[in-house]
Design a protein around this motif. Sequence first.
Motif, PDB file in Angstrom:
ATOM      1  N   TYR A  77       0.832  -1.317  -0.080  1.00  0.00           N
ATOM      2  CA  TYR A  77       0.129  -0.009   0.161  1.00  0.00           C
ATOM      3  C   TYR A  77       1.009   1.171   0.056  1.00  0.00           C
ATOM      4  CZ  TYR A  77       0.750   1.032   5.072  1.00  0.00           C
ATOM      5  OH  TYR A  77       1.293   1.127   5.917  1.00  0.00           O
ATOM      6  N   SER A  78       0.212   2.259  -0.472  1.00  0.00           N
ATOM      7  CA  SER A  78       0.920   3.650  -0.282  1.00  0.00           C
ATOM      8  C   SER A  78      -0.047   4.857  -0.119  1.00  0.00           C
ATOM      9  CB  SER A  78       1.538   4.154  -1.817  1.00  0.00           C
ATOM     10  OG  SER A  78       0.681   4.254  -2.876  1.00  0.00           O
ATOM     11  N   PRO A  79       0.520   5.628   0.645  1.00  0.00           N
ATOM     12  CA  PRO A  79      -0.651   6.830   0.982  1.00  0.00           C
ATOM     13  C   PRO A  79      -1.412   7.605  -0.043  1.00  0.00           C
ATOM     14  CG  PRO A  79       1.583   7.582   1.484  1.00  0.00           C
ATOM     15  CD  PRO A  79       1.732   6.375   0.959  1.00  0.00           C
ATOM     16  N   THR A  80      -0.850   7.473  -1.227  1.00  0.00           N
ATOM     17  CA  THR A  80      -1.506   8.273  -2.394  1.00  0.00           C
ATOM     18  C   THR A  80      -1.255   7.252  -3.751  1.00  0.00           C
ATOM     19  OG1 THR A  80       0.465   9.434  -3.117  1.00  0.00           O
ATOM     20  CG2 THR A  80      -0.789  10.409  -1.296  1.00  0.00           C
ATOM     21  N   PRO A  81      -2.004   7.327  -4.634  1.00  0.00           N
ATOM     22  CA  PRO A  81      -1.763   7.030  -6.079  1.00  0.00           C
ATOM     23  C   PRO A  81      -0.255   7.297  -6.751  1.00  0.00           C
ATOM     24  CG  PRO A  81      -3.584   8.183  -6.092  1.00  0.00           C
ATOM     25  CD  PRO A  81      -3.123   8.399  -4.730  1.00  0.00           C
ATOM     26  N   CYS A  82       0.077   8.366  -6.242  1.00  0.00           N
ATOM     27  CA  CYS A  82       1.456   9.092  -6.842  1.00  0.00           C
ATOM     28  C   CYS A  82       2.689   8.229  -6.372  1.00  0.00           C
ATOM     29  CB  CYS A  82       1.467  10.598  -6.566  1.00  0.00           C
ATOM     30  SG  CYS A  82      -0.008  11.612  -7.254  1.00  0.00           S
ATOM     31  N   TYR A  83       2.579   7.001  -6.471  1.00  0.00           N
ATOM     32  CA  TYR A  83       3.870   6.023  -6.046  1.00  0.00           C
ATOM     33  C   TYR A  83       4.076   5.118  -7.334  1.00  0.00           C
ATOM     34  CZ  TYR A  83       4.343   7.446  -1.234  1.00  0.00           C
ATOM     35  OH  TYR A  83       4.638   8.228  -0.378  1.00  0.00           O
ATOM     36  N   SER A  84       5.349   5.008  -7.703  1.00  0.00           N
ATOM     37  CA  SER A  84       5.698   4.011  -8.689  1.00  0.00           C
ATOM     38  C   SER A  84       6.084   2.803  -7.863  1.00  0.00           C
ATOM     39  CB  SER A  84       6.647   4.448  -9.513  1.00  0.00           C
ATOM     40  OG  SER A  84       7.871   4.770  -8.933  1.00  0.00           O
ATOM     41  N   VAL A  85       5.977   1.542  -8.223  1.00  0.00           N
ATOM     42  CA  VAL A  85       6.370   0.512  -7.694  1.00  0.00           C
ATOM     43  C   VAL A  85       7.380  -0.480  -8.485  1.00  0.00           C
ATOM     44  CG1 VAL A  85       5.463  -1.705  -6.715  1.00  0.00           C
ATOM     45  CG2 VAL A  85       4.128   0.333  -6.477  1.00  0.00           C
ATOM     46  N   SER A  86       8.332  -0.852  -7.838  1.00  0.00           N
ATOM     47  CA  SER A  86       9.315  -1.526  -8.510  1.00  0.00           C
ATOM     48  C   SER A  86       9.834  -2.883  -7.776  1.00  0.00           C
ATOM     49  CB  SER A  86      10.505  -0.896  -8.933  1.00  0.00           C
ATOM     50  OG  SER A  86      11.274  -0.384  -7.836  1.00  0.00           O
ATOM     51  N   ALA A  87      10.532  -3.866  -8.175  1.00  0.00           N
ATOM     52  CA  ALA A  87      10.972  -5.000  -7.512  1.00  0.00           C
ATOM     53  C   ALA A  87      12.374  -5.381  -7.984  1.00  0.00           C
ATOM     54  CB  ALA A  87      10.072  -6.082  -7.717  1.00  0.00           C
ATOM     55  N   SER A  88      12.784  -5.917  -7.028  1.00  0.00           N
ATOM     56  CA  SER A  88      14.439  -6.471  -7.287  1.00  0.00           C
ATOM     57  C   SER A  88      14.513  -7.896  -6.376  1.00  0.00           C
ATOM     58  CB  SER A  88      15.585  -5.780  -6.836  1.00  0.00           C
ATOM     59  OG  SER A  88      15.518  -5.390  -5.458  1.00  0.00           O
ATOM     60  N   VAL A  95      17.879 -18.833   0.130  1.00  0.00           N
ATOM     61  CA  VAL A  95      17.119 -17.808   0.765  1.00  0.00           C
ATOM     62  C   VAL A  95      16.846 -16.799  -0.590  1.00  0.00           C
ATOM     63  CG1 VAL A  95      16.342 -16.186   2.353  1.00  0.00           C
ATOM     64  CG2 VAL A  95      17.632 -18.229   2.851  1.00  0.00           C
ATOM     65  N   ILE A  96      15.607 -16.842  -1.332  1.00  0.00           N
ATOM     66  CA  ILE A  96      15.303 -15.926  -2.098  1.00  0.00           C
ATOM     67  C   ILE A  96      14.451 -14.574  -1.678  1.00  0.00           C
ATOM     68  CG2 ILE A  96      14.165 -15.327  -4.237  1.00  0.00           C
ATOM     69  CD1 ILE A  96      14.729 -18.171  -5.016  1.00  0.00           C
ATOM     70  N   THR A  97      14.900 -13.417  -1.619  1.00  0.00           N
ATOM     71  CA  THR A  97      14.326 -12.423  -0.995  1.00  0.00           C
ATOM     72  C   THR A  97      13.965 -11.425  -2.327  1.00  0.00           C
ATOM     73  OG1 THR A  97      15.902 -12.309   0.834  1.00  0.00           O
ATOM     74  CG2 THR A  97      14.573 -10.149   0.426  1.00  0.00           C
ATOM     75  N   THR A 129      14.186 -26.859  -2.529  1.00  0.00           N
ATOM     76  CA  THR A 129      13.404 -26.051  -1.629  1.00  0.00           C
ATOM     77  C   THR A 129      14.156 -24.550  -1.140  1.00  0.00           C
ATOM     78  OG1 THR A 129      12.489 -28.081  -0.778  1.00  0.00           O
ATOM     79  CG2 THR A 129      11.993 -26.374   0.627  1.00  0.00           C
ATOM     80  N   TYR A 130      13.470 -23.667  -1.350  1.00  0.00           N
ATOM     81  CA  TYR A 130      13.764 -22.430  -1.113  1.00  0.00           C
ATOM     82  C   TYR A 130      12.969 -21.734  -0.009  1.00  0.00           C
ATOM     83  CZ  TYR A 130      16.233 -22.618  -5.506  1.00  0.00           C
ATOM     84  OH  TYR A 130      17.087 -23.089  -6.669  1.00  0.00           O
ATOM     85  N   THR A 131      13.776 -20.812   0.694  1.00  0.00           N
ATOM     86  CA  THR A 131      13.088 -20.008   1.722  1.00  0.00           C
ATOM     87  C   THR A 131      12.527 -18.881   0.602  1.00  0.00           C
ATOM     88  OG1 THR A 131      13.875 -20.721   3.740  1.00  0.00           O
ATOM     89  CG2 THR A 131      13.166 -18.633   3.841  1.00  0.00           C
ATOM     90  N   PHE A 132      11.355 -18.292   0.687  1.00  0.00           N
ATOM     91  CA  PHE A 132      11.061 -17.176  -0.151  1.00  0.00           C
ATOM     92  C   PHE A 132      10.488 -15.988   0.949  1.00  0.00           C
ATOM     93  CE2 PHE A 132       7.790 -14.883  -2.723  1.00  0.00           C
ATOM     94  CZ  PHE A 132       8.691 -14.294  -3.744  1.00  0.00           C
ATOM     95  N   ASN A 133      11.119 -14.898   0.703  1.00  0.00           N
ATOM     96  CA  ASN A 133      10.907 -13.751   1.643  1.00  0.00           C
ATOM     97  C   ASN A 133      10.228 -12.641   0.678  1.00  0.00           C
ATOM     98  OD1 ASN A 133      11.459 -15.075   3.983  1.00  0.00           O
ATOM     99  ND2 ASN A 133      13.696 -14.642   3.509  1.00  0.00           N
ATOM    100  N   VAL A 134       9.260 -11.922   1.111  1.00  0.00           N
ATOM    101  CA  VAL A 134       9.118 -10.527   0.359  1.00  0.00           C
ATOM    102  C   VAL A 134       9.120  -9.484   1.421  1.00  0.00           C
ATOM    103  CG1 VAL A 134       7.089  -9.254  -0.877  1.00  0.00           C
ATOM    104  CG2 VAL A 134       7.517 -11.815  -0.938  1.00  0.00           C
ATOM    105  N   VAL A 135       9.835  -8.649   1.030  1.00  0.00           N
ATOM    106  CA  VAL A 135      10.142  -7.565   1.931  1.00  0.00           C
ATOM    107  C   VAL A 135       9.505  -6.059   1.117  1.00  0.00           C
ATOM    108  CG1 VAL A 135      11.751  -5.887   2.689  1.00  0.00           C
ATOM    109  CG2 VAL A 135      12.271  -8.233   2.795  1.00  0.00           C
ATOM    110  N   HIS A 136       8.748  -5.348   1.665  1.00  0.00           N
ATOM    111  CA  HIS A 136       8.039  -4.219   1.160  1.00  0.00           C
ATOM    112  C   HIS A 136       8.860  -3.108   1.844  1.00  0.00           C
ATOM    113  CE1 HIS A 136       3.703  -5.953   0.316  1.00  0.00           C
ATOM    114  NE2 HIS A 136       4.754  -6.332  -0.344  1.00  0.00           N
TER     115      HIS A 136
END
Length: 153
Positions: A77-88, A95-97, A129-136
């Motif tokens: 989530y973001s406080p306004t719609p004026c945010y761009s979202v990217s990932a790496s 361990v995949i993050t 088998t991997y540990t899969f973590n998602v960080v926001h």
Amino acid sequence: MKALTRGLMTIALLAATAACDGSPTEASSFVAGDGISAAPPPAPGTLTFTATQSYSEQTPQTASGGTGTINFTGSIYSPTPCYSVSASNANRKGVITLTVTAASTGGTCTQVITNNNYTGSISGLAAGTYTFNVVHVTNGTSETAYSSTVTVQ
């Protein structure tokens, strides 16, 4: 002897280059010593990622394994719609993050909490088998949004 070896290696490279359309590849090129350059180490997986915005619907955090792939969905989530979202992504010893970042695009924007729903995959993974973590990460603040064990075939 060194000059003879270098000369033979040059002839071998020229013959291989001619057989492969005239352009040497990274794995077939020579470096400035007497050795052959090696191919780069494998990437941590190829990331495919898309995001869409919604004011009402939030995509649940999920992850599932496939053939050489981890597929995932989620929402940051973001406080306004004026945010761009990217990932790496990073792969460290099984361990995949996945780091999903929401960054302000600046300017004046309506103050409406926005769900930035995303979907994607990380492909090119070895079976296991991997540990899969998602960080926001939003406005410089990070939190672990999801963690699970995923089996890749």
